[in-house]
Design a protein around this motif. Sequence first.
Motif: not given
Length: 369
Positions: A241, A245, A250-251, A254, A263
């Motif tokens: 991501a 992210a 958001e991390v 996801e 990530v």
Amino acid sequence: MKIISIEAIPFAIPYVKPLRFASGEVHTASHVLVSVRTDDGIVGFAEAPARPFTYGETQESIVAAIETLFAPQITGMSVLDRESVHAVMDRTIGNPTAKSAVDMAIWDVIGKTLGQPVTALLGGFSDGMRVSHMLGFAEPAKMVAEAERMRDSYGITTFKVKVGRRPFGLDVAVCRALREDLGPDTELYVDGNRGWTPSESLRALNAMADLDLTLAEELCPADNVLGRKWLVERCPIPFVADESATNPGEVTRELLSGAANAVSIKTARTGFSHSQRVLFQCDGLGAEVVMGNQIDGQLGTLCTVTFGAAFQSTTRRAGELSNFLDMSDDLLADPLEIVDGRLAARQVPGIGIDIDPEKLAKYRLDVNN
């Protein structure tokens, strides 16, 4: 150690050649130099790259956010009040690179004040990182030639290949040509910048199954919720991501939703403070990380290696630290050097940023020019 001024200086430096990818292309580094000055005369620096096709920020919006929103509220605060500074900035939605540049410039001040390298203050794990080079859209022969040049000139043996074109046959041909030319000891991974659908992505991965790719980044949009999860479940390599992210929340989304299992950390959008939070989330959840590149100049690249070298998890993979080589010039008085495929984090107080005043005067775009 109180902040007395924050300045945002727009500048523009052309690239020798543009970097092209599925979501856009960049011909000029239209960035913003951010400085934070304290009452004891110490100045910290960082760089904010405008990426409207990714974050919606322009050079003008970055300058406006810093000068009209952040600076008036942060001036007078101590550089040690980092959480309070972020609380002030987070009252404004978005503006990730503007916020991150202020954060990193404050860390630069702290390092200079304490007489310590910021990479040591963050974690001090290593003195540098292996380098990965991003290859933008071109014909197979041109992309192979660029990879050969990076390998022969700088010792780089890890390459991130931009894909996401439709139809995907040319991208598959590029990856195959790179593998055939560079051999099995070179690491290759792909980044689609959301250019394919989930089904196209899986077909492309199947077509490249024999090429020993190590990562697949943002092949399709995260907004395609069911399709993205379907793809990640079938992806034979870690799915990274990146644009999906851009902050710790958001991390978490996801990773826990199954829309990614690795990530990309970019200090240009999460600074040092929030990059730490992203990294520790990934460590706790067992997700791999890679230090990404926001098509940074040397200043931004120095910030990336400063953070990446500080932690064990971020040094396991090569960091994307070389695209400043495509810029025609830069602002640093002491240019970065990639030697034997590695870039060093500077072991001096702060980040190690020394701005060349003549170059700044040449490339700045504001009324003081």
